[in-house]
Design an enzyme around this catalytic site. Structure first.
Site, PDB file in Angstrom:
ATOM      1  N   GLU A  51     114.391 -20.935  31.564  1.00 23.24           N
ATOM      2  CA  GLU A  51     114.089 -19.793  32.429  1.00 23.24           C
ATOM      3  C   GLU A  51     115.104 -18.710  32.091  1.00 23.24           C
ATOM      4  O   GLU A  51     116.281 -18.821  32.448  1.00 23.24           O
ATOM      5  CB  GLU A  51     114.189 -20.194  33.903  1.00 23.24           C
ATOM      6  CG  GLU A  51     113.186 -21.275  34.244  1.00 23.24           C
ATOM      7  CD  GLU A  51     112.846 -21.355  35.714  1.00 23.24           C
ATOM      8  OE1 GLU A  51     111.763 -21.848  36.024  1.00 23.24           O
ATOM      9  OE2 GLU A  51     113.657 -20.933  36.559  1.00 23.24           O
TER      10      GLU A  51
ATOM     11  N   CYS B 231     116.677 -12.082  37.605  1.00 23.28           N
ATOM     12  CA  CYS B 231     115.841 -12.120  36.408  1.00 23.28           C
ATOM     13  C   CYS B 231     114.614 -11.248  36.602  1.00 23.28           C
ATOM     14  O   CYS B 231     114.156 -10.590  35.678  1.00 23.28           O
ATOM     15  CB  CYS B 231     115.438 -13.558  36.092  1.00 23.28           C
ATOM     16  SG  CYS B 231     114.727 -14.415  37.490  1.00 23.28           S
TER      17      CYS B 231
HETATM   18  P1  NAD Z   1     124.404 -17.546  30.518  1.00 17.11           P
HETATM   19  O1  NAD Z   1     123.410 -17.801  29.455  1.00 17.11           O
HETATM   20  O2  NAD Z   1     125.629 -16.820  30.174  1.00 17.11           O
HETATM   21  O3  NAD Z   1     124.891 -18.930  31.173  1.00 17.11           O
HETATM   22  C1  NAD Z   1     123.976 -19.823  31.772  1.00 17.11           C
HETATM   23  C2  NAD Z   1     124.580 -21.207  31.796  1.00 17.11           C
HETATM   24  O4  NAD Z   1     124.727 -21.689  30.456  1.00 17.11           O
HETATM   25  C3  NAD Z   1     125.965 -21.282  32.431  1.00 17.11           C
HETATM   26  O5  NAD Z   1     126.040 -22.424  33.229  1.00 17.11           O
HETATM   27  C4  NAD Z   1     126.892 -21.389  31.212  1.00 17.11           C
HETATM   28  O6  NAD Z   1     128.106 -22.021  31.487  1.00 17.11           O
HETATM   29  C5  NAD Z   1     126.034 -22.216  30.284  1.00 17.11           C
HETATM   30  N1  NAD Z   1     126.379 -22.099  28.861  1.00 17.11           N
HETATM   31  C6  NAD Z   1     126.908 -21.021  28.218  1.00 17.11           C
HETATM   32  N2  NAD Z   1     127.033 -21.289  26.895  1.00 17.11           N
HETATM   33  C7  NAD Z   1     126.566 -22.539  26.708  1.00 17.11           C
HETATM   34  C8  NAD Z   1     126.447 -23.387  25.571  1.00 17.11           C
HETATM   35  N3  NAD Z   1     126.823 -22.990  24.351  1.00 17.11           N
HETATM   36  N4  NAD Z   1     125.932 -24.620  25.733  1.00 17.11           N
HETATM   37  C9  NAD Z   1     125.530 -25.038  26.957  1.00 17.11           C
HETATM   38  N5  NAD Z   1     125.638 -24.296  28.090  1.00 17.11           N
HETATM   39  C10 NAD Z   1     126.146 -23.065  27.962  1.00 17.11           C
HETATM   40  O7  NAD Z   1     123.595 -16.808  31.684  1.00 17.11           O
HETATM   41  P2  NAD Z   1     124.145 -16.281  33.104  1.00 17.11           P
HETATM   42  O8  NAD Z   1     124.976 -15.073  32.887  1.00 17.11           O
HETATM   43  O9  NAD Z   1     124.720 -17.404  33.881  1.00 17.11           O
HETATM   44  O10 NAD Z   1     122.792 -15.856  33.829  1.00 17.11           O
HETATM   45  C11 NAD Z   1     122.208 -14.596  33.712  1.00 17.11           C
HETATM   46  C12 NAD Z   1     120.921 -14.705  32.944  1.00 17.11           C
HETATM   47  O11 NAD Z   1     120.078 -15.675  33.532  1.00 17.11           O
HETATM   48  C13 NAD Z   1     120.123 -13.408  32.953  1.00 17.11           C
HETATM   49  O12 NAD Z   1     119.601 -13.176  31.673  1.00 17.11           O
HETATM   50  C14 NAD Z   1     119.012 -13.724  33.942  1.00 17.11           C
HETATM   51  O13 NAD Z   1     117.841 -12.949  33.782  1.00 17.11           O
HETATM   52  C15 NAD Z   1     118.763 -15.169  33.680  1.00 17.11           C
HETATM   53  N6  NAD Z   1     118.085 -15.809  34.814  1.00 17.11           N
HETATM   54  C16 NAD Z   1     116.783 -16.168  34.673  1.00 17.11           C
HETATM   55  C17 NAD Z   1     116.091 -16.724  35.745  1.00 17.11           C
HETATM   56  C18 NAD Z   1     114.632 -17.116  35.619  1.00 17.11           C
HETATM   57  O14 NAD Z   1     114.151 -17.777  36.509  1.00 17.11           O
HETATM   58  N7  NAD Z   1     113.935 -16.726  34.562  1.00 17.11           N
HETATM   59  C19 NAD Z   1     116.748 -16.917  36.951  1.00 17.11           C
HETATM   60  C20 NAD Z   1     118.084 -16.540  37.059  1.00 17.11           C
HETATM   61  C21 NAD Z   1     118.749 -15.987  35.977  1.00 17.11           C
END
Ligand code: NAD
Length: 456
Positions: free
Chosen positions: A226, A261
């Site tokens: 997502e 999002c």
């Molecule tokens: P992010 O990708 O920076 O981090 C998300 C998660 O991934 C965190 O828990 C982080 O620690 C982990 N992570 C980071 N690098 C990783 C790796 N190499 N391996 C495994 N895990 C790793 O995103 P964010 O800043 O936490 O969230 C914001 C984003 O999420 C925005 O783009 C937003 O649109 C999206 N989002 C989407 C939805 C949806 O339902 N489509 C809902 C909420 C947020």
């Protein structure tokens, strides 16, 4: 790991990040736990989830304060989020048994046939910070109900909330060898990718999601993503009240400081109503008080991540350089000399050469573009790498549906925006992700079907 309050820049707490060795040990513990958890009748698993939901309710005030202090959303929005999480849990409580029970297909003759739904096993839930309760509940609740164990990695920007979720789940009777919150950032996430898990459920950015999908692909297990959005909203020239539409659009853009999002990220307005829309939009936005998110009446707090301020500043200077007209905001706005505030920012005269119309802004910045007709609006709305939601405001349902039907998005809104329903699948297309949570699809996502051929 320092947990910092984005409104005050104070360190709230320091937490030790889980090492990959400790995560491996937790995995082995959960492996055993899942075998007993799946044997517990679903009615009992549902009972425990119901207790968890009640605990969210009774602890709401404390939980909302923790959430606001670590990621900066206004306190009333944190309370809304917890209410919303309970509403979603209720959907799962009422519908899971129906969609996880055996389904007889052929009951006559020698060979009877049925489908059963078995848990995946041990899954990773790697989560985001912007709606930690809502996006978490989409995954760990149906996963547990279906008989899985969950390694839940909250975002490093919502760690305290993640640990509270764990505390309350355990208090509700979920065994500690079935659910574990892993405090940590990227490294803890990486450690999960290295384990032989049975499914990966990720909420976060496109960049991380794509990386995870590529990394876990050789395991041949389900991987749902997502991801982000660049969600457009179109105002046609026949809307009954420009003011009402503008008010709705302001909420769609600025709720949760634009860090959703499905927040409205770009607006297109028919030329006949463009000027009036802009006036009403700015008028409504003036009422949105900016300040400390703990204070009553504050509608817009700081952004959750300090480094995002630089990204927003870059979007602003790029738009200005390319000829956009700045109508308000455009710079940082610390409420009391401290904090990661960014003034609500509105641009007119924007176009698709500008980054703010093409990238996911994820902050309080919006561009409003004039269009000559529905066709131009539709073409611009489709000009994106994302495919999460799209919204059309018009009094004519047929006109709106015609545009919405042509959009390659998981969600379509008519006369509304920025909303999620547990009864409908939540899914992105293109760079917005793959797979669906919520609805019956989001229940079955955590089970694998088995086809039974039973010859007597
Ligand atoms: P992010 O990708 O920076 O981090 C998300 C998660 O991934 C965190 O828990 C982080 O620690 C982990 N992570 C980071 N690098 C990783 C790796 N190499 N391996 C495994 N895990 C790793 O995103 P964010 O800043 O936490 O969230 C914001 C984003 O999420 C925005 O783009 C937003 O649109 C999206 N989002 C989407 C939805 C949806 O339902 N489509 C809902 C909420 C947020």
């Amino acid at each position: 790991m320092k947990i910092i309050n984005p409104a005050t820049e104070e360190t709230i707490q320091e937490i030790t990040e889980y090492s990959s060795e400790s995560i491996k040990q937790i995995f082995l513990k959960l492996k055993k736990g899942q075998l007993s958890w799946k044997q517990i009748p679903i009615s009992e698993r549902l009972n425990r989830i119901r207790i968890f939901s009640d605990l969210l309710g009774t602890n709401k005030d404390e939980l909302a304060k923790i959430l606001t202090s670590e990621m900066g959303k206004p306190l009333w929005q944190s309370l809304n989020e917890i209410n919303g999480a309970q509403y979603r849990i209720n959907f799962f409580l009422e519908n899971s048994e129906k969609y996880l029970s055996d389904e007889w297909q052929i009951l006559e003759g020698n060979t009877k046939e049925k489908i059963s739904y078995e848990p995946l096993g041990i899954i990773a839930n790697i989560s985001a910070w912007n709606y930690p309760y809502l996006v978490g509940v989409n995954v760990f609740i149906p996963a547990l109900i279906a008989g899985n164990s969950v390694l839940y990695k909250p975002s490093e920007y919502a760690t305290l909330t993640g640990l509270k979720i764990e505390e309350l789940l355990l208090k509700a009777g979920i065994p500690d060898n079935c659910f574990k919150a892993i405090a940590g950032g990227k490294n803890a996430g990486e450690a999960l990718l290295d384990l032989p898990l049975d499914g990966y459920f990720f909420t976060g950015s496109f960049k991380t999601g794509k990386y995870i999908a590529e990394k876990v692909a050789p395991k041949l297990v389900p991987c749902q993503l997502e991801l982000g959005g660049n969600d457009p909203l179109y105002v046609a020239d026949d809307v009954e009240s420009i003011k009402n539409v503008a008010n709705s659009a302001v909420e769609g853009v600025f709720y949760n400081n634009g860090q959703s999002c499905c927040a409205v990220k770009r607006i297109y307005v028919h030329q006949k109503v463009y000027d009036e829309f802009i006036c009403c939009f700015l008028e409504e936005l003036k009422k949105w008080k900016v300040g400390n998110p703990m204070e009553d009446g504050v509608m817009i707090g700081p952004v959750a991540r300090k480094e995002h301020l630089i990204f927003l500043e870059d979007l602003v200077s790029d738009a200005l350089k390319k000829g956009a007209v700045l109508l308000c905001g455009g710079q940082r706005s610390p409420s009391s000399g401290k904090g990661w505030g960014f003034s609500p920012t509105v641009f007119s005269n924007v176009d698709h050469t500008m980054r703010l119309m093409k990238e996911e802004t994820f902050g309080p910045v919006i561009g409003i573009q004039k269009v000559i007709n529905d066709d131009e609006a539709a073409a611009l709305m489709q000009d994106t790498e994302f495919g999460l939601t799209v919204s059309v405001y018009s009094k004519d349902k047929f006109r709106a549906e015609k545009i919405l039907a042509g959009m390659n998005t998981g969600t379509a809104y008519w006369n509304c925006c920025d909303r999620v329903s547990p009864f409908l699948p939540w899914s992105g297309r293109k760079n917005s992700g793959i797979g669906a949570t919520l609805s019956h699809l989001g229940i079955r996502a955590f089970a694998k079907p088995k086809g039974w051929h039973l010859r007597s």
